[in-house]
Design an enzyme around this catalytic site. Sequence first.
Site, PDB file in Angstrom:
ATOM      1  N   ASN A  87      38.857  49.472  60.688  1.00  0.00           N
ATOM      2  CA  ASN A  87      39.938  48.949  59.841  1.00  0.00           C
ATOM      3  C   ASN A  87      41.196  48.891  60.689  1.00  0.00           C
ATOM      4  O   ASN A  87      41.431  49.807  61.473  1.00  0.00           O
ATOM      5  CB  ASN A  87      40.252  49.894  58.679  1.00  0.00           C
ATOM      6  N   GLY A  88      42.029  47.872  60.456  1.00  0.00           N
ATOM      7  CA  GLY A  88      43.293  47.798  61.195  1.00  0.00           C
ATOM      8  C   GLY A  88      43.322  46.600  62.115  1.00  0.00           C
ATOM      9  O   GLY A  88      42.494  45.692  61.998  1.00  0.00           O
TER      10      GLY A  88
ATOM     11  N   LYS B  51      52.451  38.021  38.979  1.00  0.00           N
ATOM     12  CA  LYS B  51      51.164  38.308  38.326  1.00  0.00           C
ATOM     13  C   LYS B  51      50.422  37.006  38.052  1.00  0.00           C
ATOM     14  O   LYS B  51      49.240  36.890  38.320  1.00  0.00           O
ATOM     15  CB  LYS B  51      51.347  39.052  36.990  1.00  0.00           C
TER      16      LYS B  51
ATOM     17  N   GLU C 266      49.130  35.303  41.341  1.00  0.00           N
ATOM     18  CA  GLU C 266      48.080  35.956  42.129  1.00  0.00           C
ATOM     19  C   GLU C 266      46.726  35.966  41.436  1.00  0.00           C
ATOM     20  O   GLU C 266      45.704  35.907  42.104  1.00  0.00           O
ATOM     21  CB  GLU C 266      48.493  37.347  42.617  1.00  0.00           C
TER      22      GLU C 266
ATOM     23  N   CYS D  59      40.091  46.145  54.365  1.00  0.00           N
ATOM     24  CA  CYS D  59      38.808  46.686  54.843  1.00  0.00           C
ATOM     25  C   CYS D  59      38.535  48.114  54.377  1.00  0.00           C
ATOM     26  O   CYS D  59      39.448  48.914  54.216  1.00  0.00           O
ATOM     27  CB  CYS D  59      38.782  46.698  56.360  1.00  0.00           C
TER      28      CYS D  59
ATOM     29  N   HIS E 146      71.536  25.158  38.794  1.00  0.00           N
ATOM     30  CA  HIS E 146      71.856  25.011  40.223  1.00  0.00           C
ATOM     31  C   HIS E 146      70.654  24.492  41.007  1.00  0.00           C
ATOM     32  O   HIS E 146      70.627  24.589  42.227  1.00  0.00           O
ATOM     33  CB  HIS E 146      72.345  26.345  40.790  1.00  0.00           C
TER      34      HIS E 146
ATOM     35  N   GLU F 259      58.275  39.639  38.453  1.00  0.00           N
ATOM     36  CA  GLU F 259      56.973  40.303  38.390  1.00  0.00           C
ATOM     37  C   GLU F 259      55.987  39.463  37.562  1.00  0.00           C
ATOM     38  O   GLU F 259      54.811  39.345  37.914  1.00  0.00           O
ATOM     39  CB  GLU F 259      57.157  41.719  37.798  1.00  0.00           C
TER      40      GLU F 259
ATOM     41  N   TRP G 203      37.945  42.494  55.436  1.00  0.00           N
ATOM     42  CA  TRP G 203      38.925  41.512  54.954  1.00  0.00           C
ATOM     43  C   TRP G 203      39.440  40.819  56.214  1.00  0.00           C
ATOM     44  O   TRP G 203      40.099  41.434  57.047  1.00  0.00           O
ATOM     45  CB  TRP G 203      40.051  42.241  54.218  1.00  0.00           C
TER      46      TRP G 203
HETATM   47  C1  F6R Z   1      50.860  42.618  43.404  1.00  0.00           C
HETATM   48  C2  F6R Z   1      50.563  43.715  44.291  1.00  0.00           C
HETATM   49  C3  F6R Z   1      51.204  43.735  45.645  1.00  0.00           C
HETATM   50  C4  F6R Z   1      51.612  45.168  46.015  1.00  0.00           C
HETATM   51  C5  F6R Z   1      52.146  45.213  47.445  1.00  0.00           C
HETATM   52  C6  F6R Z   1      52.646  46.593  47.815  1.00  0.00           C
HETATM   53  O1  F6R Z   1      50.217  42.761  42.186  1.00  0.00           O
HETATM   54  O2  F6R Z   1      49.815  44.593  43.976  1.00  0.00           O
HETATM   55  O3  F6R Z   1      52.300  42.874  45.700  1.00  0.00           O
HETATM   56  O4  F6R Z   1      52.580  45.609  45.109  1.00  0.00           O
HETATM   57  O5  F6R Z   1      51.129  44.843  48.341  1.00  0.00           O
HETATM   58  O6  F6R Z   1      51.636  47.550  47.709  1.00  0.00           O
HETATM   59  P1  F6R Z   1      51.970  49.084  47.601  1.00  0.00           P
HETATM   60  O7  F6R Z   1      52.693  49.303  46.323  1.00  0.00           O
HETATM   61  O8  F6R Z   1      50.642  49.774  47.642  1.00  0.00           O
HETATM   62  O9  F6R Z   1      52.834  49.430  48.781  1.00  0.00           O
END
Ligand code: F6R
Length: 607
Positions: A96-97, A484, A487, A2, A503, A480, A72
């Site tokens: 927000n929150g 990527k 997502e 948000c 395994h 990673e 959000w």
């Molecule tokens: C993936 C991504 C998330 C953030 C995670 C932590 O592309 O961006 O997995 O890495 O939400 O966010 P930060 O680094 O802001 O604590």
Amino acid sequence: MCGIVAAAAGNNIVPVLIEGLKKLEYRGYDSAGLAVIGAGAIERVRSTGRVAELEAAATGTRAVTGIAHTRWATHGVPCEKNAHPHVSGTIAVVHNGIIENYETLRRELTAQGYEFTSDTDTESIAHLIQASLQGEPDLFKAVQIACRRLVGAFAIAVIDQNQPGKVVVAREGSPLLLGVSEAGNYAASDASALLQVTRNMVYLENGDIAELTAHSVKIARLDGTPVERPVHVSQLSAAAVELGNYQHYMQKEIFEQPEALANTLEIVGGSKSIQPGIFGAAAADLLADVDSILILACGTSSHSGYTARYWLEAIAGVPCNVEIASEYRYRTSVPNPRQLIVAISQSGETADTLAALRHAKALGQPKTLAICNVPESAIVRECSLRFITRAGPEIGVASTKAFTTQLAALFVLTLVMAKVKGRLSAEQEATYIDQLRHLPVAINKVLQLEPAIKSWAKRFADKHHALFLGRGRHYPIALEGALKLKEISYIHAEAYPAGELKHGPLALVDANMPVISVAPNDQLLDKLKSNLREVQARGGELYVFADADSEIREAEDIHLLRLPEHYGELSPILHVIPLQLLSYHVALVKGTDVDKPRNLAKSVTVE
Ligand code: F6R
């Protein structure tokens, strides 16, 4: 997650609210809305579409005081009735929150006759403030009374049609800052929303409340005690948050990595040696008796931590563990006061990482270091040491340049720890520093592989699953790569250390399962090649990212790309880049929303 924008100014503030929301779109949202004090009454406009649709719906709305929000969804599905602002009588509020005691409040307020029209936790804040106004007509004081009843995390902005020209904002746990100027005063979730009107920012602390009018700013604690907060001149460049010639922020941010690395490493300067002071004045003393490291992070930031673990143990000889912050904060662990806690976060506001850091401190672990991209963030403020990555604003939800700059920062930490432990000769140190300095050039060369990667991307468009393999310090790079791809292209992807294949995951391999392998020329290459043969023997199709000198040959079932340079210990920083490009181009082929993937938010400020 948000976003809030609020304004009290001398002129029409609706364009400022809309422009501010556009700048916050990157945080992720599924509905948007605004409320202003028009001709003596609250006017509210809400939309379940993009901010552009809200802008169209708000055509003709004019006012000098207002609040706006991108939501959000957490409590209640994304729909107009759940979109903010929420109204109760004369007031409107954005939030927000997460309010944890909202059910209790809802029951209490319903019993008092307040009618709830949404499924949100926020509506209970609106009614609570309206109830407070019955006994305390001053909005600033009524909001203080209401906030003291809230349990959870919040940043709020409130207007009251009976007190025009005034916005009251408060924060506890969720980010909120003020922008101050001659023309008016503003509030927002992050500075990028306010650069359009001012560079002068005031960062509110947890438990702060502020009253803004066009000509004044008053700040107090939630118990009413007045406080002063300093004005910072934001160094954020407005151009850094513009898309420029790129099609997507993710693309822009992938290509910004040479510059982001150069900026981050500027602190190392031209010297042949790195001093602990790079992490803060107290670093030399604080690091002297560190006996181990615990890295706390989420998502991509945890992957940089997993990579650093290989460096810290191999080069510095310091035992290192990495824990997902949301797990660590709730498990019973054995505290070690000599252990260095490293909190890694792009945003510095991730609720789980912040809570894990606080948990570690509460357990009696006082040695803390933040590796973070936002200097004024909560995580940086709450750690005794800090390293600010200078990646610039990262807008795309999928983290790219934040990751590679975190890796650079963690390598610097490795060198400092190796020196503290007496395990690094001056010659080795100078060699590593030269390699760090050369990174921007090396990354530039890797980026030139883009056309070849783009041609691979088409082959993934009809795939539903993918497997990523790596070994040693490149296993976290495989993790990673898989994150990527899933997502932004919504292809289910998993990563395994290649030695684990037989395994279990080998059972998944067939002609429909692309297997992407990170295959640098290191001491594990021969082992990895045997793993790749296991895939070929099961009819799997391999996509291999090798180095110039890796002895792997292209074949019918092996697509091969070679990175121009073999980069030794720092190789993970180069090898992640083709995986970022691959995900980006697969997402383009699939036509997904690259910068705002479904269900995800940039800054995860709730649990
Ligand atoms: C993936 C991504 C998330 C953030 C995670 C932590 O592309 O961006 O997995 O890495 O939400 O966010 P930060 O680094 O802001 O604590």
